[in-house]
Design a protein around this motif. Structure first.
Motif, PDB file in Angstrom:
ATOM      1  N   ASP A 108       0.606  -1.268  -0.135  1.00 27.38           N
ATOM      2  CA  ASP A 108       0.085   0.164   0.007  1.00 27.38           C
ATOM      3  C   ASP A 108       1.005   1.073  -0.015  1.00 27.38           C
ATOM      4  O   ASP A 108       0.464   2.222  -0.675  1.00 27.38           O
ATOM      5  CB  ASP A 108      -0.816   0.031   1.278  1.00 27.38           C
ATOM      6  N   ALA A 109       1.975   1.400   0.858  1.00 25.11           N
ATOM      7  CA  ALA A 109       2.862   2.468   0.821  1.00 25.11           C
ATOM      8  C   ALA A 109       3.429   2.636  -0.680  1.00 25.11           C
ATOM      9  O   ALA A 109       3.530   4.012  -1.000  1.00 25.11           O
ATOM     10  CB  ALA A 109       3.913   2.202   1.985  1.00 25.11           C
ATOM     11  N   TRP A 110       3.905   1.355  -1.451  1.00 21.65           N
ATOM     12  CA  TRP A 110       4.536   1.771  -2.552  1.00 21.65           C
ATOM     13  C   TRP A 110       3.626   2.217  -3.702  1.00 21.65           C
ATOM     14  O   TRP A 110       3.842   3.280  -4.369  1.00 21.65           O
ATOM     15  CB  TRP A 110       4.868   0.290  -2.921  1.00 21.65           C
ATOM     16  N   PHE A 111       2.125   1.703  -3.713  1.00 21.15           N
ATOM     17  CA  PHE A 111       1.359   1.915  -4.560  1.00 21.15           C
ATOM     18  C   PHE A 111       0.659   3.538  -4.282  1.00 21.15           C
ATOM     19  O   PHE A 111       0.952   4.473  -4.883  1.00 21.15           O
ATOM     20  CB  PHE A 111      -0.137   1.297  -4.405  1.00 21.15           C
ATOM     21  N   ALA A 112       0.490   4.105  -2.851  1.00 22.00           N
ATOM     22  CA  ALA A 112       0.225   5.378  -2.589  1.00 22.00           C
ATOM     23  C   ALA A 112       0.996   6.291  -2.945  1.00 22.00           C
ATOM     24  O   ALA A 112       0.699   7.609  -3.553  1.00 22.00           O
ATOM     25  CB  ALA A 112      -0.135   5.493  -0.930  1.00 22.00           C
ATOM     26  N   ILE A 159      11.799   3.154  -6.022  1.00 24.12           N
ATOM     27  CA  ILE A 159      12.763   2.113  -6.182  1.00 24.12           C
ATOM     28  C   ILE A 159      12.732   1.573  -4.551  1.00 24.12           C
ATOM     29  O   ILE A 159      12.645   0.248  -4.235  1.00 24.12           O
ATOM     30  CB  ILE A 159      14.027   2.276  -6.572  1.00 24.12           C
ATOM     31  N   ILE A 160      13.074   2.465  -3.646  1.00 23.23           N
ATOM     32  CA  ILE A 160      13.239   2.113  -2.079  1.00 23.23           C
ATOM     33  C   ILE A 160      12.027   1.512  -1.552  1.00 23.23           C
ATOM     34  O   ILE A 160      11.942   0.403  -0.815  1.00 23.23           O
ATOM     35  CB  ILE A 160      13.382   3.260  -1.341  1.00 23.23           C
ATOM     36  N   LEU A 161      10.859   1.801  -2.007  1.00 22.23           N
ATOM     37  CA  LEU A 161       9.371   1.355  -1.429  1.00 22.23           C
ATOM     38  C   LEU A 161       9.220   0.178  -2.252  1.00 22.23           C
ATOM     39  O   LEU A 161       8.752  -0.931  -1.518  1.00 22.23           O
ATOM     40  CB  LEU A 161       8.225   2.460  -1.795  1.00 22.23           C
ATOM     41  N   LYS A 162       9.565  -0.035  -3.410  1.00 22.23           N
ATOM     42  CA  LYS A 162       9.350  -1.515  -4.104  1.00 22.23           C
ATOM     43  C   LYS A 162      10.083  -2.672  -3.763  1.00 22.23           C
ATOM     44  O   LYS A 162       9.614  -3.564  -3.257  1.00 22.23           O
ATOM     45  CB  LYS A 162       9.620  -1.280  -5.716  1.00 22.23           C
ATOM     46  N   SER A 188      15.052  -4.020  -6.873  1.00 18.84           N
ATOM     47  CA  SER A 188      13.851  -3.827  -6.173  1.00 18.84           C
ATOM     48  C   SER A 188      12.882  -5.174  -6.699  1.00 18.84           C
ATOM     49  O   SER A 188      12.091  -5.657  -6.155  1.00 18.84           O
ATOM     50  CB  SER A 188      13.004  -2.489  -6.786  1.00 18.84           C
ATOM     51  N   GLN A 189      13.520  -5.787  -7.743  1.00 19.27           N
ATOM     52  CA  GLN A 189      12.661  -6.990  -8.343  1.00 19.27           C
ATOM     53  C   GLN A 189      12.712  -8.213  -7.414  1.00 19.27           C
ATOM     54  O   GLN A 189      14.065  -8.673  -7.182  1.00 19.27           O
ATOM     55  CB  GLN A 189      13.230  -7.451  -9.834  1.00 19.27           C
TER      56      GLN A 189
END
Length: 373
Positions: free
Chosen positions: A157-161, A244-247, A319-320
């Motif tokens: 959710d943090a990555w999307f938001a 990238i960090i959040l992903k 990140s992958q």
């Protein structure tokens, strides 16, 4: 419908074997002509091949398509001329590439011999994430299991938001974002408190204030997601440092949870499915510019119990997320390493990530399957 490369890879092998079997004089150059190739295939392959009619879209095969033909010819010739395979003039040739309901990886049958055809690829299976867990743990997850929503919901959710918020800010500054490719037109813009996503006349309206991917999915269709927001991310935002960090944080949290689950609950009862082993034996045939390999895949009943799980770990270097499963052949002591790449196949935040399965480059499948050619 599969792409032209897949159809040519499969049909070139089947057609070559058919030409040799029927003693028809030809050269590989004849197969570069799409009309001649299709006519040969139609006559020599038992059943309807109209599902591969897209191979007629190129009058002459050149460059990469010609290389696929060359490799298919080389493999078909080697199979036909081998002492191992007994192919007779009365044997039928079947193409299964258009059968989406079959439960095995066989692409063609020549008589009683089934072949799964690979080219220049370490991909073993386009696997769903639910299949990965079911194969390794004997669980009963269903299609649609989302690795990030299930195992890293807060991080997802943090990555999307963060991504959505920046997308909205971008549209506030730029008014509109468009992408044109041939006759396709993608368009994103703000209207009041909504984001308008358009692709080739189709439209979805999404409230500006959404904060989760689940909400985003409710307001959009798959094609709109793929051709608008996902394209914007790919073209404008995927190199953003915080993105990238959040992903990566999401990938690491999910990866650790999944590896812990597999390690704790590993069950060998369904591992044959992981290794693409089914009730009936078949042949894994791989051809490249440099080599041609044919391996016999055992049936489930004859699958040896010498392959043991050694460890499961994950990596997310940038990140992958990649899940690695390492097995050991207890007779040869050689390792077999498989990598499941957990990623969206049709754009970020679009549907459920897959877990596409690759054979690690240093892994020899001869520790799993029997070498034939």
């Amino acid at each position: 419908m599969s792409d032209i490369k897949t159809h040519l890879r499969e049909l070139s092998v089947a057609t070559t074997i058919g030409l040799f079997k029927e003693r028809i004089h030809f050269t590989v150059d004849d197969l570069y002509n799409s009309e001649k190739f299709y006519n040969y295939a139609s006559k020599l392959i038992d059943g309807d091949i109209s599902g591969a009619s897209n191979i007629l879209s190129e009058p002459l095969y050149i460059n990469e398509l010609q290389e696929i033909i060359n490799n298919g010819y080389k493999l078909g010739k080697k199979i036909f001329e081998s002492d191992y395979f007994k192919i007779y003039r009365g044997d039928t040739i079947q193409w299964l590439g258009n059968d989406t309901q079959k439960g095995d990886p066989i692409d063609i049958y020549v008589g009683s011999y089934g072949f799964s055809l690979k080219e220049e690829s370490f991909i073993l299976k386009n696997m769903g994430f639910y299949e990965l867990l079911n194969c390794l743990t004997g669980s009963n997850y269903h299609r649609g299991l989302h690795i990030f929503e299930k195992f890293a919901p807060a991080e997802y959710d943090a990555w999307f938001a963060y991504t959505w918020e920046n997308f909205v800010d971008y549209l506030k500054e730029q008014d509109i974002w468009t992408l044109k490719k041939g006759f396709d037109i993608s368009e994103c813009k703000l209207e009041g408190n909504n984001v308008i996503l358009k692709f080739n006349g189709r439209t979805c309206i999404v409230p500006v204030g959404i904060t989760t991917n689940c909400e985003y999915m409710d307001y959009t269709s798959a094609i709109i997601r793929e051709k608008t927001f996902s394209k914007w991310i790919n073209n404008e935002f995927q190199k953003d440092k915080k993105y990238i960090i959040l992903k990566k944080a999401c990938s690491k949290k999910a990866g650790q949870a999944v590896c812990n689950l597999i390690t704790k609950n590993y069950s060998p009862d369904h591992i044959y499915r992981f290794f693409q082993i089914y009730d009936t034996e078949y042949y894994y045939a791989k051809t490249t510019h440099f080599e041609t390999t044919v391996l016999k895949v055992p049936s489930r009943a004859s699958f040896p119990s010498v392959i043991k799980l050694d460890k499961c770990h994950f990596e997310a270097p940038t990140s992958q997320l990649n899940i690695y499963s390492t097995f050991v052949n207890t007779q040869t002591y050689n390792q077999l390493v498989f990598r499941n790449e957990c990623r969206f196949s049709h754009g970020q935040f679009n549907g459920t990530p897959e877990a596409k399965m690759y054979v690690a480059k240093n892994t020899s499948l001869t520790d799993l399957y029997e070498p034939i050619l």
